[in-house]
Scaffold this motif. Structure first.
Motif, PDB file in Angstrom:
ATOM      1  N   SER A 166       2.967  -0.082   8.293  1.00 31.81           N
ATOM      2  CA  SER A 166       1.740  -0.510   7.597  1.00 31.81           C
ATOM      3  C   SER A 166       0.570  -0.249   8.525  1.00 31.81           C
ATOM      4  CB  SER A 166       1.754  -2.006   7.287  1.00 31.81           C
ATOM      5  OG  SER A 166       2.865  -2.384   6.523  1.00 31.81           O
ATOM      6  N   LEU A 191       4.411   1.820   3.853  1.00 32.75           N
ATOM      7  CA  LEU A 191       4.093   0.891   2.763  1.00 32.75           C
ATOM      8  C   LEU A 191       2.637   1.007   2.322  1.00 32.75           C
ATOM      9  CD1 LEU A 191       5.922  -2.258   4.173  1.00 32.75           C
ATOM     10  CD2 LEU A 191       6.614  -0.954   2.161  1.00 32.75           C
ATOM     11  N   GLU A 195      -2.727  -4.456   4.947  1.00 33.57           N
ATOM     12  CA  GLU A 195      -2.439  -5.631   4.105  1.00 33.57           C
ATOM     13  C   GLU A 195      -0.973  -5.642   3.650  1.00 33.57           C
ATOM     14  OE1 GLU A 195      -4.390  -3.127   3.371  1.00 33.57           O
ATOM     15  OE2 GLU A 195      -3.662  -2.268   1.488  1.00 33.57           O
ATOM     16  N   THR A 196      -0.311  -4.473   3.704  1.00 37.38           N
ATOM     17  CA  THR A 196       1.100  -4.433   3.305  1.00 37.38           C
ATOM     18  C   THR A 196       2.011  -5.004   4.395  1.00 37.38           C
ATOM     19  OG1 THR A 196       1.450  -2.180   4.142  1.00 37.38           O
ATOM     20  CG2 THR A 196       0.718  -2.391   1.841  1.00 37.38           C
ATOM     21  N   GLY A 199       4.454  -8.290   3.501  1.00 36.52           N
ATOM     22  CA  GLY A 199       5.855  -8.234   3.041  1.00 36.52           C
ATOM     23  C   GLY A 199       6.829  -8.217   4.212  1.00 36.52           C
TER      24      GLY A 199
END
Ligand SMILES: NC(=O)c1ccc[n+]([C@@H]2O[C@H](COP(=O)([O-])OP(=O)(O)OC[C@H]3O[C@@H](n4cnc5c(N)ncnc54)[C@H](OP(=O)(O)O)[C@@H]3O)[C@@H](O)[C@H]2O)c1
Length: 229
Positions: A166, A191, A195-196, A199
């Motif tokens: 990310s 990803l 901000e990913t 996860g």
């Protein structure tokens, strides 16, 4: 590549060993190098006391965070998650702006009876770092696997499992992808933006439960997918 690894724990040790084996110039970062080199406690079963690790890797210099990162092309942030922003703030602004920064940190607090997330559900350490240092090229990766697997993906299923990336900077992600390939990672899934990182950071809850129930840190996921017919 001139590489600074900020962190002397299991992750710092595993990654420093791999970078050295691959011919990179490695410096480790610690709040207090002398205290770190004197440390004989073993934090987890199977871990190595830093004093022992350093004796076996005496060529690796240990310096305070700011000097370790001086002139580095690559900075790996491998400190306790709660102190990630503070540790990177000690690196000089021009070093932070020049280097690609791999963020391996997690915010999960496992000191109580159930895991707690230090950043809540609507944020991540990757985003906190990127907000604190907008000029920095932060790439979140490696945080979803245990330290022994980070530098030796072949130790599980011949490396047939997935790692995530990310970050906002595509060039930085390309550099990191190449490094991960040199480590032996074949399945590296981008990803998207920083901000990913939420996860992969949240996944650590499931990782911890899996590793505990299977009694091994050598555990990971393999992402399977197919186009919708
Ligand atoms: N262990 C794993 O398998 C694993 C897997 C995935 C992700 N991670 C993440 O990787 C990071 C490193 O994990 P680890 O297990 O190697 O070690 P750790 O015990 O989580 O962190 C050790 C490092 O944190 C630094 N640190 C502690 N308190 C600090 C403070 N107040 N300010 C600045 N630095 C501080 C220590 O500095 P000193 O050298 O000065 O003591 C040491 O270098 C963590 O964020 C962890 O969540 C770990």
């Amino acid at each position: 590549m001139k590489t600074a690894i900020l962190g002397t724990g299991m992750v710092g040790q595993a990654l420093a060993g791999k970078f050295v084996a691959l011919g990179h110039e490695v410096t480790l970062g610690s709040r207090d190098p002398e205290a770190a080199i004197a440390r004989t406690d073993v934090p987890w079963p199977g871990a190595t006391a830093f004093a022992d690790w350093h004796r076996a890797n005496a060529d690796v210099d240990v310096q305070v965070f700011s000097s370790a990162a001086t002139g580095a092309d690559l900075i790996v942030l491998a400190v306790q998650g709660a102190h990630a922003v503070e540790a990177l703030s000690q690196v000089a602004e021009d070093d932070r702006a020049r280097a690609v920064i791999i963020d391996v940190t997690n915010a999960m607090d496992i000191s109580g009876s159930a895991p707690r997330f230090g950043v809540g559900l609507d944020d991540s350490l990757g985003e906190q770092l990127q907000r604190a240092f907008p000029e920095a090229r932060i790439v979140k990766t490696l945080n979803t696997v245990g330290a022994p697997l980070m530098a030796a993906p072949e130790a599980l299923a011949d490396g047939d499992h997935t790692l995530f990336l990310s970050g906002k900077d595509d060039e930085a992600k390309a550099v990191v992808r190449e490094i991960l390939h040199s480590f032996g990672w074949e399945h590296v899934h981008d990803l998207g933006g920083i901000e990913t990182a939420r996860g992969p950071e949240l996944y650590m809850n499931l990782f911890g439960t899996l590793a505990g129930s299977l009694a091994t840190p050598l555990v990971n996921v393999r992402v399977m997918h197919a186009p919708l017919a």
